[in-house]
Design an enzyme around this catalytic site. Structure first.
Site, short mmCIF file in Angstrom:
data_model
loop_
_atom_site.label_atom_id
_atom_site.label_comp_id
_atom_site.label_asym_id
_atom_site.label_seq_id
_atom_site.Cartn_x
_atom_site.Cartn_y
_atom_site.Cartn_z
N GLU A 273 0.81 -1.20 -0.03
CA GLU A 273 0.02 -0.07 -0.14
C GLU A 273 0.92 1.35 0.07
O GLU A 273 1.78 1.42 0.62
CB GLU A 273 -0.90 0.20 1.25
N ALA B 71 2.19 0.07 10.73
CA ALA B 71 1.44 -1.49 10.54
C ALA B 71 0.83 -1.43 9.20
O ALA B 71 0.57 -0.22 8.71
CB ALA B 71 0.68 -2.03 11.63
N MET B 72 0.58 -2.55 8.69
CA MET B 72 -0.05 -2.83 7.29
C MET B 72 -1.12 -3.85 7.56
O MET B 72 -0.61 -5.16 7.88
CB MET B 72 0.88 -2.83 6.28
N HIS C 18 -6.60 -1.31 15.28
CA HIS C 18 -6.66 -0.45 14.12
C HIS C 18 -6.75 -1.60 12.79
O HIS C 18 -7.43 -1.48 12.17
CB HIS C 18 -5.58 0.46 13.98
N GLU C 19 -5.63 -2.38 12.96
CA GLU C 19 -5.42 -3.32 11.70
C GLU C 19 -6.42 -4.17 11.61
O GLU C 19 -6.56 -4.64 10.50
CB GLU C 19 -3.89 -3.79 11.86
#
Length: 952
Positions: A228, A361-362, A396-397
């Site tokens: 991303e 993070a992703m 969140h992830e």
């Protein structure tokens, strides 16, 4: 990975001769005058016609040799002069104005991808077979995205591509096939591509991450991905746009000793010719930016508290610190399933700690990757902020598994649908699991203030910002998409009611699962659930930049007038910038409760209060605006703290400081208000008070020492009573709130140079370095290191540096690194800056000591000089197309407080390409302007206040 921008027309061939007939579009584009200045610059005296002939000769190829046209223009745009044969391809791009997107004559349905990394050459071999739906069989070309990819061959069925045309600037490759190829297929077609890629070290695409083996001390590498927003194209040729979803079957090949991970679980694994081959099951339909795969030495811990495997992976020796995240993951997935009424659809959930990682993070579907410190947690050696940070990042992830992965924004202007929702949901779930953290109170001083701070700049952008091309996307991953987006959702949830809001969100997710959605789709779902006209109200907030200041005036007889205007931190709003009328929920709090019915949907409105002795606008700070009261009302509110909630008190402090900074009110109103709250009990309110004072001190950073000392004296008088009452002994029996309050007060006292507190901190450090590893409570270790750095000295520097090299935890390592930037001595600053490029500091961490340098004049100046001196190397290490260069530019410039420095900064960048960070630079210049105006405007009045109250 540096983005190589080719300016000359070059041929990339796998042979010697250049003969034959090129594709007609090649000649048309190369020869058209629109491209000439960007493609080829001939020596002086060479004619224009000869220039065209030279380019044309260089572009002639015999299939299957390849040519790369690398210029600054798209192959096809709305006004491209493509040949008649390919005019239809050009027209395909006209359907979406103001975007550079791929032609849609074919679209992907499925990818079979095989990748084999080589840790010796730092390259990887790959093959991809893409199932294509043919929308227009009359067009015999396929255009997709590639970056830094060496294409060996491409064919559809048995038909080999006659020409391969790569346009480096546009990051696309077009495969041309003989006439009639596409029309010969009765169903779907399959495009096979063989390629080699670069296993780069720039934390983008498929890249290598260096680390030191904790058990052996060896330097090793892991191969991991970060796709991303638009870096899947670095890992494999693909249709790299969020709405071109497809399924993926991934195969990894490597040495048998390495672990293979991808989005899905393993379908089959075997050893062939001495190599381990792992085939993964096929993913659901998803966007390319969510594809992930990892080849590395890894160990894991797991939680069995969810119906599918939940694991946390790390390099050997680190995995034991993953249990907190594993347990939290299992609990959070179950909570989100129940909240949304939609089951998590993948067969496993892996979280992986990556040693070099550009973001926090992703959210890769089923394989979430993290910066090490944002996943692994040594609770005995971590601060409260770190514990909370890990929890929020993980949640969140995981929220992204629904918001972003299951339902994806249609295009990047809808990024806030991903990030705003994930941010809001992380707070929502944190509040469910850890109510003692008081996250909705912290939201006001954290998320909301971050949003307002950036959105108060002239260089801000709307929540839904138009994005035309790939190199613009990274710049919108900012506080507007994340924090303002989340703040908007909080405002909506308050307006509709939380239960109704969640119901509408669930309907939205169910309707668009495995597909793409736009902001209006969310508004419609919320309208269906609530019966309210959500779209007309909320479109203004997403499509218009900025937010209003609500000016409150009183006639003395109970009539209150509210007026809204666009707010800018520089207080110089122009008429054409003040045309938006925001729908503002005033949420008026009085002694009788909160009146939520008053909406300011025009420029001004007057109401009458029966008892105006107490009122506050924006109850609980649920609205995205700030409120400007009269001086008399500010004074009254400062004395009425007992009538206000924590959120309201935080909001008052934040608003009065913000208004002081922009000149809407005097800075003395801010100083007067907080000076009366020295007995405040909430750590959240104290956080906001200390943050606001710190903001003021950073603005006064270049003022005379006696003025800065006076501000420290003001702070000491405000906080000393509470600090000494609480003490700095941390007990396991202390509540979270008590611990947080102790940390906040201890840190503020050290920063203000309270003699007793500073002495205690220095003794802790001395004892710690003498071998007593319990001497510094983990919760205040960063504060102690910063205090030591402010005292300075080469001996202290060596001790902190040694801690950085051999820390007992990741938290300690980063605290030591940040504090190295706090040492003021020129030689020590030079030494710290030297570590940024010599391998001592990872590229992902170079901004950390820069943060420390911004705390003092010497550091701000030294950092800016270093940026100027090392600019070319910075661009090489942190390519502008990625995100970190913009962060370095912001850190390197925004610490200044004078208009003269703005001129110097502009002059430096006038000769540089600012592509990829122009927005960051503009925001930094706006920040300096705001600070310069504040200190110039209120310098005298602040000095007078400090002198009259005995702080000099």
């Amino acid at each position: 990975m540096p983005i190589v921008r080719w300016l000359l027309l070059k041929s990339a061939v796998r042979g010697s001769s250049l003969i034959g007939k090129a594709h007609p579009c090649l000649r048309s584009i190369a020869a058209h005058p629109r491209y000439l200045s960007n493609v080829y610059s001939p020596p002086a005296g060479v004619s224009r016609s000869l220039r065209i002939n030279v380019m044309w000769k260089q572009s002639k190829l015999t299939p299957p040799r390849f040519v790369k046209i690398m210029n600054r223009r798209p192959l096809f745009t709305e006004t491209s002069h493509a040949c008649a044969k390919c005019q239809k391809t050009s027209q395909l791009l006209n359907k979406t104005p103001n975007r550079e997107i791929l032609p849609d004559n074919v679209v992907p349905l499925h990818y079979d991808l095989t990748v084999e990394p080589d840790f010796k050459t730092f390259k990887f071999e790959g093959s991809v077979k893409i199932e294509l739906k043919i929308n227009n069989p009359a067009i015999d070309t396929v255009t997709l995205n590639t970056v830094d990819t060496d294409i060996h061959s491409a064919k559809i069925g048995d038909v080999t591509s006659s020409e391969i045309i790569s346009e480096e600037e546009q990051q696309v490759t077009t495969f041309a096939f003989p006439k009639g190829t596409m029309s010969s297929f009765k169903g779907n077609a399959f495009l096979d591509i063989k390629f080699t890629g670069i296993l780069n070290d720039n934390m983008a695409g498929f890249y290598r991450a260096k680390y030191e083996d904790k058990l052996t001390g060896e330097t090793k590498y892991m191969a991991t991905t970060q796709m991303e927003p638009t870096d899947a194209r670095r890992a494999f040729p693909c249709f790299d746009e969020p709405n071109l979803k497809a399924s993926f079957a991934i195969t990894l090949v490597s040495d048998p000793s390495l672990t293979h991970l991808s989005n899905m679980d393993v379908k089959n694994e075997y050893v062939k010719d001495g190599k381990k081959v792992t085939l993964f099951n096929t993913t659901p339909k998803m966007s390319t930016y969510l594809v992930a795969f990892i080849v590395a030495e890894l160990k894991y811990v797991e939680s069995k508290n969810f119906r599918i495997p939940v694991r946390v992976y790390a390099t050997p020796g680190n995995e034991k610190h993953g249990q907190f995240a594993a347990d939290l993951t299992a609990k959070t997935l179950a909570f989100f399933e129940k909240t949304f009424g939609i089951q998590y659809p993948l067969p496993k959930m892996d979280n992986v700690a990556v040693h070099e990682f550009s973001a926090g993070a992703m959210e890769n579907w089923g394989l979430v990757t993290y910066r090490v410190v944002d996943l692994l947690l040594d609770k005995d050696n971590s601060t409260l902020d770190r514990i909370q940070r890990v929890a929020e990042v993980v949640q969140h992830e995981l929220a992204h598994q629904w918001f972003g992965n299951l339902v994806t924004m249609d295009w990047w202007e809808g990024l806030w649908l991903n990030e705003g929702f994930a941010t809001w949901m992380s707070w929502y779930s944190c509040n469910e699991f850890q109510p003692e953290w008081k996250v909705w109170e912290q939201y006001v001083t954290d998320t909301l203030q971050h949003a307002l701070s950036l959105d108060s700049l002239r260089s801000s952008h709307p929540i839904e910002v138009p994005v035309k091309k790939a190199d613009e996307i990274n710049q919108i991953f900012d506080a507007i998409s994340y924090s303002k987006g989340a703040s908007l959702l909080r405002m909506i949830s308050k307006w509709l009611g939380e239960e109704t809001f969640i119901k509408g969100v669930s309907q939205y997710l169910n309707k668009f699962k495995y597909g793409n959605a736009k902001t209006e789709d969310l508004w419609d779902a919320l309208a269906d659930a609530s019966g309210k006209d959500v779209r007309s109200v909320m479109n203004i907030w997403t499509k218009k930049v900025g937010f209003p200041v609500i000016s409150v005036s009183e006639d003395g007889n109970g009539k209150i007038t509210f007026r809204q205007n666009r707010y800018l931190s520089t207080a110089d709003v122009k008429p054409d910038e003040d045309k938006t009328i925001y729908p503002v929920f005033l949420a008026l709090k009085t002694k009788n409760g909160v009146d939520s019915s008053v909406v300011l949907s025009e420029r001004s409105k007057t109401i009458e209060l029966e008892d105006p002795t107490f009122f506050k606008v924006n109850s609980e700070q649920s609205g995205i605006y700030i409120t400007s009261y009269t001086d008399e009302r500010w004074a009254k509110l400062g004395q009425q703290a007992d009538l206000l909630s924590v959120e309201d008190r935080v909001g008052l402090v934040a608003d009065v400081k913000t208004l002081s900074a922009s000149g809407y009110t005097s800075t003395t109103n801010f100083l007067n208000l907080v000076s009366k709250w020295n007995n405040e009990k909430s750590f959240v309110v104290w956080d906001q008070i200390i943050n606001s004072i710190s903001s003021m001190k950073s603005t006064w950073l270049f003022e005379p020492k006696e003025t800065q000392d006076a501000l420290d004296n003001f702070t000491k008088q405000l906080i000393s009573g509470m600090t000494h009452h609480l003490g700095w002994e941390f007990k396991s029996s202390d509540s979270f709130s008590t611990q947080r309050l102790k940390v906040t007060m201890f840190g503020a006292a050290c920063a203000a140079r309270d003699a007793d507190v500073e002495k205690a901190a220095l003794k802790m450090f001395t004892d710690y370095c003498s071998g007593n590893k319990e001497a510094i409570p983990a919760l205040i270790k960063p504060i102690v290191f910063n205090t030591v750095a402010r005292v300075g000295g080469a001996e202290n520097y060596e001790k902190v540096y040694k801690i950085y090299l051999d820390p007992i935890s990741n938290d300690e390592k980063l605290a030591a690194l940040r504090s190295l930037g706090r040492f003021k001595e020129p030689k020590l600053l030079e030494r710290t800056l030297g570590y940024l490029f010599d391998g001592t500091v990872l590229n992902q961490d170079i901004y950390i000591p820069m943060q420390g340098m911004r705390a003092h004049q010497e550091g701000v100046e030294a950092l800016w000089n270093w940026v100027k001196k090392n600019w070319d190397e910075l661009v090489k290490r942190l390519p502008p197309g990625l995100s970190m260069l913009g962060s370095v530019v912001t850190l390197g410039t925004s610490g200044f407080t004078s208009m003269q420095k703005i001129d110097e900064i502009k002059k430096f960048f006038a000769t540089k390409s600012t592509k990829g960070f122009d927005q960051s630079l503009a925001q930094s210049l706006d920040t300096i302007t705001s600070k310069a105006q504040w200190v110039n405007r209120d310098r005298d009045v602040v000095n007078k206040y400090l002198k009259e109250n005995g702080y000099y």
